[in-house]
Design a protein around this motif. Sequence first.
Motif, PDB file in Angstrom:
ATOM      1  N   LEU A 221      10.935  11.112   8.058  1.00 45.78           N
ATOM      2  CA  LEU A 221      10.542  10.061   9.457  1.00 45.78           C
ATOM      3  C   LEU A 221      10.234  11.049  10.374  1.00 45.78           C
ATOM      4  O   LEU A 221       9.536  10.646  11.611  1.00 45.78           O
ATOM      5  CB  LEU A 221      11.826   9.318   9.763  1.00 45.78           C
ATOM      6  CG  LEU A 221      11.965   8.242   8.583  1.00 45.78           C
ATOM      7  CD1 LEU A 221      13.362   7.374   8.649  1.00 45.78           C
ATOM      8  CD2 LEU A 221      10.865   7.197   8.398  1.00 45.78           C
ATOM      9  N   TYR A 222      10.804  12.166  10.977  1.00 45.63           N
ATOM     10  CA  TYR A 222      10.529  12.984  12.138  1.00 45.63           C
ATOM     11  C   TYR A 222       8.912  13.434  12.035  1.00 45.63           C
ATOM     12  O   TYR A 222       8.219  13.250  13.217  1.00 45.63           O
ATOM     13  CB  TYR A 222      11.072  14.392  12.271  1.00 45.63           C
ATOM     14  CG  TYR A 222      10.697  15.331  13.367  1.00 45.63           C
ATOM     15  CD1 TYR A 222      11.257  14.967  14.491  1.00 45.63           C
ATOM     16  CD2 TYR A 222      10.197  16.204  12.981  1.00 45.63           C
ATOM     17  CE1 TYR A 222      11.104  15.861  15.524  1.00 45.63           C
ATOM     18  CE2 TYR A 222       9.502  17.188  13.968  1.00 45.63           C
ATOM     19  CZ  TYR A 222      10.256  17.153  15.280  1.00 45.63           C
ATOM     20  OH  TYR A 222       9.737  17.835  16.156  1.00 45.63           O
TER      21      TYR A 222
ATOM     22  N   PHE B 170       6.216   2.651   9.337  1.00 44.62           N
ATOM     23  CA  PHE B 170       6.561   3.615   7.951  1.00 44.62           C
ATOM     24  C   PHE B 170       7.952   3.584   7.496  1.00 44.62           C
ATOM     25  O   PHE B 170       8.411   3.882   6.397  1.00 44.62           O
ATOM     26  CB  PHE B 170       6.496   5.207   8.282  1.00 44.62           C
ATOM     27  CG  PHE B 170       5.127   5.598   8.758  1.00 44.62           C
ATOM     28  CD1 PHE B 170       4.119   5.590   8.107  1.00 44.62           C
ATOM     29  CD2 PHE B 170       4.810   6.112  10.298  1.00 44.62           C
ATOM     30  CE1 PHE B 170       2.823   6.071   8.524  1.00 44.62           C
ATOM     31  CE2 PHE B 170       3.848   6.516  10.691  1.00 44.62           C
ATOM     32  CZ  PHE B 170       2.603   6.436   9.846  1.00 44.62           C
ATOM     33  N   ASN B 171       8.639   2.522   8.235  1.00 43.38           N
ATOM     34  CA  ASN B 171      10.082   2.338   7.936  1.00 43.38           C
ATOM     35  C   ASN B 171       9.969   1.723   6.430  1.00 43.38           C
ATOM     36  O   ASN B 171      11.003   2.141   5.591  1.00 43.38           O
ATOM     37  CB  ASN B 171      10.623   1.174   8.785  1.00 43.38           C
ATOM     38  CG  ASN B 171      11.011   1.950  10.183  1.00 43.38           C
ATOM     39  OD1 ASN B 171      10.910   3.267  10.249  1.00 43.38           O
ATOM     40  ND2 ASN B 171      11.240   1.051  11.209  1.00 43.38           N
ATOM     41  N   ARG B 172       9.020   1.058   5.827  1.00 43.85           N
ATOM     42  CA  ARG B 172       9.587   0.350   4.549  1.00 43.85           C
ATOM     43  C   ARG B 172       9.242   1.393   3.604  1.00 43.85           C
ATOM     44  O   ARG B 172       9.719   1.011   2.387  1.00 43.85           O
ATOM     45  CB  ARG B 172       8.114  -0.830   4.636  1.00 43.85           C
ATOM     46  CG  ARG B 172       6.923   0.040   4.472  1.00 43.85           C
ATOM     47  CD  ARG B 172       5.733  -1.222   4.323  1.00 43.85           C
ATOM     48  NE  ARG B 172       4.648  -0.601   4.976  1.00 43.85           N
ATOM     49  CZ  ARG B 172       3.469  -1.251   4.947  1.00 43.85           C
ATOM     50  NH1 ARG B 172       3.443  -2.391   4.145  1.00 43.85           N
ATOM     51  NH2 ARG B 172       2.420  -0.949   5.590  1.00 43.85           N
ATOM     52  N   TYR B 173       8.801   2.612   3.761  1.00 40.68           N
ATOM     53  CA  TYR B 173       8.836   3.729   2.693  1.00 40.68           C
ATOM     54  C   TYR B 173      10.030   4.318   2.548  1.00 40.68           C
ATOM     55  O   TYR B 173      10.124   5.248   1.779  1.00 40.68           O
ATOM     56  CB  TYR B 173       7.661   4.696   3.007  1.00 40.68           C
ATOM     57  CG  TYR B 173       6.346   3.996   2.947  1.00 40.68           C
ATOM     58  CD1 TYR B 173       5.638   3.578   2.097  1.00 40.68           C
ATOM     59  CD2 TYR B 173       5.736   3.602   4.277  1.00 40.68           C
ATOM     60  CE1 TYR B 173       4.301   2.851   2.081  1.00 40.68           C
ATOM     61  CE2 TYR B 173       4.555   3.191   4.305  1.00 40.68           C
ATOM     62  CZ  TYR B 173       3.736   2.742   3.097  1.00 40.68           C
ATOM     63  OH  TYR B 173       2.602   1.937   3.416  1.00 40.68           O
ATOM     64  N   PHE B 174      11.020   4.065   3.522  1.00 39.00           N
ATOM     65  CA  PHE B 174      12.318   4.698   3.358  1.00 39.00           C
ATOM     66  C   PHE B 174      13.662   3.917   3.289  1.00 39.00           C
ATOM     67  O   PHE B 174      14.447   4.232   3.723  1.00 39.00           O
ATOM     68  CB  PHE B 174      12.346   5.711   4.625  1.00 39.00           C
ATOM     69  CG  PHE B 174      11.595   6.847   4.691  1.00 39.00           C
ATOM     70  CD1 PHE B 174      11.785   8.110   4.021  1.00 39.00           C
ATOM     71  CD2 PHE B 174      10.262   6.643   5.281  1.00 39.00           C
ATOM     72  CE1 PHE B 174      10.730   8.976   3.917  1.00 39.00           C
ATOM     73  CE2 PHE B 174       9.165   7.488   5.320  1.00 39.00           C
ATOM     74  CZ  PHE B 174       9.535   8.737   4.766  1.00 39.00           C
TER      75      PHE B 174
ATOM     76  N   MET C  86       0.914  -1.038   0.132  1.00 37.95           N
ATOM     77  CA  MET C  86      -0.095   0.046   0.060  1.00 37.95           C
ATOM     78  C   MET C  86       0.749   1.294   0.148  1.00 37.95           C
ATOM     79  O   MET C  86       1.837   1.257   0.972  1.00 37.95           O
ATOM     80  CB  MET C  86      -0.850  -0.022   1.463  1.00 37.95           C
ATOM     81  CG  MET C  86      -1.635   1.227   1.503  1.00 37.95           C
ATOM     82  SD  MET C  86      -2.557   1.306   3.067  1.00 37.95           S
ATOM     83  CE  MET C  86      -3.312  -0.240   3.107  1.00 37.95           C
ATOM     84  N   PRO C  87       0.680   2.169  -0.913  1.00 36.74           N
ATOM     85  CA  PRO C  87       1.361   3.496  -0.808  1.00 36.74           C
ATOM     86  C   PRO C  87       1.141   4.139   0.259  1.00 36.74           C
ATOM     87  O   PRO C  87       0.286   4.074   1.064  1.00 36.74           O
ATOM     88  CB  PRO C  87       0.750   4.248  -2.083  1.00 36.74           C
ATOM     89  CG  PRO C  87       0.084   3.157  -2.863  1.00 36.74           C
ATOM     90  CD  PRO C  87      -0.363   2.057  -2.123  1.00 36.74           C
ATOM     91  N   LEU C  88       2.332   4.918   0.561  1.00 38.54           N
ATOM     92  CA  LEU C  88       2.231   5.853   1.987  1.00 38.54           C
ATOM     93  C   LEU C  88       0.905   6.675   2.103  1.00 38.54           C
ATOM     94  O   LEU C  88       0.400   6.930   2.865  1.00 38.54           O
ATOM     95  CB  LEU C  88       3.731   6.552   2.007  1.00 38.54           C
ATOM     96  CG  LEU C  88       3.461   7.601   3.306  1.00 38.54           C
ATOM     97  CD1 LEU C  88       3.447   6.873   4.409  1.00 38.54           C
ATOM     98  CD2 LEU C  88       4.902   8.333   3.040  1.00 38.54           C
ATOM     99  N   THR C  89       0.553   7.147   0.880  1.00 45.78           N
ATOM    100  CA  THR C  89      -0.308   8.215   0.623  1.00 45.78           C
ATOM    101  C   THR C  89      -1.818   7.574   1.036  1.00 45.78           C
ATOM    102  O   THR C  89      -2.617   8.000   1.813  1.00 45.78           O
ATOM    103  CB  THR C  89      -0.643   8.897  -0.745  1.00 45.78           C
ATOM    104  OG1 THR C  89      -0.742   7.776  -1.544  1.00 45.78           O
ATOM    105  CG2 THR C  89       0.408   9.689  -1.107  1.00 45.78           C
TER     106      THR C  89
END
Length: 66
Positions: free
Chosen positions: A44-45, A61-65, A1-4
């Motif tokens: 990430l902050y 959220f780690n997988r998006y970065f 799934m996209p972050l958005t």
Amino acid sequence: MPLTELLRKLRANQKSKLEEVAKAMNISREEYFQIEKGLLIPDLYHLDDVAKFYGIDASIFNRYFK
């Protein structure tokens, strides 16, 4: 799934307003709107602030970065 999509789903599930999430991130409503639309990429902050707002683990959220 996209972050958005994840961010929109989190907000919808909690019935939160754009303004509420933006305030938790210490950014403007417009900036948060642009993040949800994929026009801005949050760091990430700021995503840590989102996690705190929703009471979830920020590691989601780690997988998006990577």
